[in-house]
Design a protein around this motif. Structure first.
Motif, PDB file in Angstrom:
ATOM      1  N   PRO A 145       0.840  -1.204   0.000  1.00  0.00           N
ATOM      2  CA  PRO A 145       0.000   0.000   0.000  1.00  0.00           C
ATOM      3  C   PRO A 145       0.876   1.255   0.000  1.00  0.00           C
ATOM      4  O   PRO A 145       1.849   1.332   0.729  1.00  0.00           O
ATOM      5  N   GLN A 146       0.518   2.225  -0.839  1.00  0.00           N
ATOM      6  CA  GLN A 146       1.278   3.472  -0.924  1.00  0.00           C
ATOM      7  C   GLN A 146       0.313   4.635  -0.786  1.00  0.00           C
ATOM      8  O   GLN A 146      -0.319   5.035  -1.744  1.00  0.00           O
ATOM      9  N   GLY A 147       0.203   5.111   0.415  1.00  0.00           N
ATOM     10  CA  GLY A 147      -0.713   6.212   0.676  1.00  0.00           C
ATOM     11  C   GLY A 147      -2.142   5.713   0.840  1.00  0.00           C
ATOM     12  O   GLY A 147      -2.396   4.522   0.968  1.00  0.00           O
ATOM     13  N   GLU A 148      -3.067   6.652   0.826  1.00  0.00           N
ATOM     14  CA  GLU A 148      -4.471   6.313   1.046  1.00  0.00           C
ATOM     15  C   GLU A 148      -5.158   5.743  -0.179  1.00  0.00           C
ATOM     16  O   GLU A 148      -6.093   4.964  -0.057  1.00  0.00           O
ATOM     17  N   ASN A 149      -4.708   6.135  -1.371  1.00  0.00           N
ATOM     18  CA  ASN A 149      -5.456   5.784  -2.576  1.00  0.00           C
ATOM     19  C   ASN A 149      -4.747   4.840  -3.532  1.00  0.00           C
ATOM     20  O   ASN A 149      -5.295   4.532  -4.582  1.00  0.00           O
ATOM     21  N   THR A 150      -3.535   4.395  -3.234  1.00  0.00           N
ATOM     22  CA  THR A 150      -2.789   3.568  -4.179  1.00  0.00           C
ATOM     23  C   THR A 150      -2.266   2.302  -3.512  1.00  0.00           C
ATOM     24  O   THR A 150      -1.739   2.345  -2.409  1.00  0.00           O
ATOM     25  N   ARG A 151      -2.410   1.186  -4.220  1.00  0.00           N
ATOM     26  CA  ARG A 151      -1.822  -0.067  -3.771  1.00  0.00           C
ATOM     27  C   ARG A 151      -1.065  -0.672  -4.951  1.00  0.00           C
ATOM     28  O   ARG A 151      -1.584  -0.762  -6.054  1.00  0.00           O
ATOM     29  N   VAL A 152       0.178  -1.091  -4.680  1.00  0.00           N
ATOM     30  CA  VAL A 152       1.031  -1.673  -5.710  1.00  0.00           C
ATOM     31  C   VAL A 152       1.192  -3.164  -5.422  1.00  0.00           C
ATOM     32  O   VAL A 152       1.494  -3.558  -4.295  1.00  0.00           O
ATOM     33  N   PHE A 153       0.985  -3.975  -6.449  1.00  0.00           N
ATOM     34  CA  PHE A 153       1.248  -5.409  -6.365  1.00  0.00           C
ATOM     35  C   PHE A 153       2.450  -5.687  -7.261  1.00  0.00           C
ATOM     36  O   PHE A 153       2.395  -5.466  -8.468  1.00  0.00           O
ATOM     37  N   ARG A 154       3.549  -6.168  -6.656  1.00  0.00           N
ATOM     38  CA  ARG A 154       4.769  -6.464  -7.406  1.00  0.00           C
ATOM     39  C   ARG A 154       4.918  -7.971  -7.579  1.00  0.00           C
ATOM     40  O   ARG A 154       5.027  -8.698  -6.594  1.00  0.00           O
ATOM     41  N   LEU A 155       4.916  -8.406  -8.834  1.00  0.00           N
ATOM     42  CA  LEU A 155       5.116  -9.813  -9.135  1.00  0.00           C
ATOM     43  C   LEU A 155       6.603 -10.113  -9.083  1.00  0.00           C
ATOM     44  O   LEU A 155       7.403  -9.420  -9.707  1.00  0.00           O
TER      45      LEU A 155
ATOM     46  N   PRO B 103     -10.701  -7.471  -5.940  1.00  0.00           N
ATOM     47  CA  PRO B 103     -11.204  -6.116  -5.683  1.00  0.00           C
ATOM     48  C   PRO B 103     -11.797  -5.931  -4.289  1.00  0.00           C
ATOM     49  O   PRO B 103     -11.614  -4.876  -3.680  1.00  0.00           O
ATOM     50  N   GLU B 104     -12.486  -6.921  -3.766  1.00  0.00           N
ATOM     51  CA  GLU B 104     -13.123  -6.760  -2.457  1.00  0.00           C
ATOM     52  C   GLU B 104     -12.117  -6.659  -1.314  1.00  0.00           C
ATOM     53  O   GLU B 104     -12.453  -6.219  -0.228  1.00  0.00           O
ATOM     54  N   ARG B 105     -10.898  -7.047  -1.559  1.00  0.00           N
ATOM     55  CA  ARG B 105      -9.847  -6.952  -0.544  1.00  0.00           C
ATOM     56  C   ARG B 105      -9.011  -5.680  -0.664  1.00  0.00           C
ATOM     57  O   ARG B 105      -8.070  -5.475   0.094  1.00  0.00           O
ATOM     58  N   ILE B 106      -9.317  -4.860  -1.664  1.00  0.00           N
ATOM     59  CA  ILE B 106      -8.497  -3.675  -1.950  1.00  0.00           C
ATOM     60  C   ILE B 106      -9.349  -2.424  -1.779  1.00  0.00           C
ATOM     61  O   ILE B 106     -10.173  -2.105  -2.648  1.00  0.00           O
ATOM     62  N   PRO B 107      -9.158  -1.685  -0.679  1.00  0.00           N
ATOM     63  CA  PRO B 107      -9.960  -0.477  -0.489  1.00  0.00           C
ATOM     64  C   PRO B 107      -9.487   0.707  -1.345  1.00  0.00           C
ATOM     65  O   PRO B 107     -10.261   1.622  -1.621  1.00  0.00           O
ATOM     66  N   GLU B 108      -8.232   0.700  -1.774  1.00  0.00           N
ATOM     67  CA  GLU B 108      -7.692   1.809  -2.561  1.00  0.00           C
ATOM     68  C   GLU B 108      -8.360   1.866  -3.934  1.00  0.00           C
ATOM     69  O   GLU B 108      -8.767   0.851  -4.488  1.00  0.00           O
ATOM     70  N   LEU B 109      -8.413   3.076  -4.495  1.00  0.00           N
ATOM     71  CA  LEU B 109      -9.039   3.278  -5.799  1.00  0.00           C
ATOM     72  C   LEU B 109      -8.064   3.103  -6.963  1.00  0.00           C
ATOM     73  O   LEU B 109      -8.481   2.893  -8.093  1.00  0.00           O
ATOM     74  N   HIS B 110      -6.785   3.218  -6.680  1.00  0.00           N
ATOM     75  CA  HIS B 110      -5.761   3.113  -7.721  1.00  0.00           C
ATOM     76  C   HIS B 110      -4.916   1.868  -7.443  1.00  0.00           C
ATOM     77  O   HIS B 110      -4.331   1.739  -6.368  1.00  0.00           O
ATOM     78  N   VAL B 111      -4.872   0.956  -8.403  1.00  0.00           N
ATOM     79  CA  VAL B 111      -4.119  -0.292  -8.247  1.00  0.00           C
ATOM     80  C   VAL B 111      -3.057  -0.358  -9.336  1.00  0.00           C
ATOM     81  O   VAL B 111      -3.344  -0.164 -10.513  1.00  0.00           O
ATOM     82  N   VAL B 112      -1.817  -0.629  -8.911  1.00  0.00           N
ATOM     83  CA  VAL B 112      -0.703  -0.767  -9.850  1.00  0.00           C
ATOM     84  C   VAL B 112      -0.244  -2.216  -9.830  1.00  0.00           C
ATOM     85  O   VAL B 112       0.053  -2.773  -8.775  1.00  0.00           O
ATOM     86  N   LEU B 113      -0.197  -2.842 -11.014  1.00  0.00           N
ATOM     87  CA  LEU B 113       0.350  -4.186 -11.164  1.00  0.00           C
ATOM     88  C   LEU B 113       1.730  -4.030 -11.770  1.00  0.00           C
ATOM     89  O   LEU B 113       1.873  -3.645 -12.929  1.00  0.00           O
TER      90      LEU B 113
END
Length: 161
Positions: free
Chosen positions: A45-55, A73-83
């Motif tokens: 998680p990076q901040g309130e609105n971003t979550r990064v998933f690193r493979l 999606p149901e496990r991710i409250p952030e609005l911005h997701v980075v793969l």
């Protein structure tokens, strides 16, 4: 040891050709199992609105289901997701399908999805398979240093089409 013992016993009691085929089959299963265990998905998680998933590791038929189940999606409250695929490898069509399904599920849940460091062939496949573009105009820019979405091909194996 299991492969050697099995091949030896099948050779003695059946024939060499059957033993070789059984040895190849067992070796392929052992390889797929061990490679699937190597893959990691770091949730950052990076901040309130971003979550990064690193493979990290290979994404292929043996690890695709694990990838899909971890990014829900149901496990991710952030609005911005980075793969982020910069430390991973996309190896086959199952991996591409898992990425496509994951991106579409996230977008259907109202998330903004960004893919980073996808290999060029995976990038073009995903562009053709997703209903909405997950890339912004900066992706096609020749200056990748200013882009929030970058591609790196150094960790890539050819993918099946």
């Amino acid at each position: 040891a299991l492969v050697i013992i099995t091949v030896t016993l099948v050779t003695v009691f059946v024939d060499l050709a059957t033993a070789v085929l059984i040895g190849l089959f067992i070796s392929a299963l052992v390889f797929a199992w061990s490679a699937a265990r190597e893959v990691r998905l770091v949730d950052d998680p990076q901040g309130e609105n971003t979550r990064v998933f690193r493979l990290q590791g290979p994404l292929f038929f043996g690890s695709a289901m694990s990838f899909t189940s971890r990014v829900r999606p149901e496990r991710i409250p952030e609005l911005h997701v980075v793969l982020d695929f910069s430390d991973g490898r996309v190896l086959d069509h199952s991996a591409l399908d898992a990425i496509t399904k994951t991106v579409e599920k996230l977008r259907e849940a109202g998330k903004k999805v960004e893919c980073r460091a996808l290999p060029k062939d995976a990038d073009s496949y995903l562009r053709s398979m997703t209903s909405e573009s997950i890339w912004d105009d900066r992706t096609s820019s020749s200056n990748s240093s200013s882009s929030s979405i970058s591609r790196r091909d150094s960790h890539t194996a050819p993918t099946a089409s």
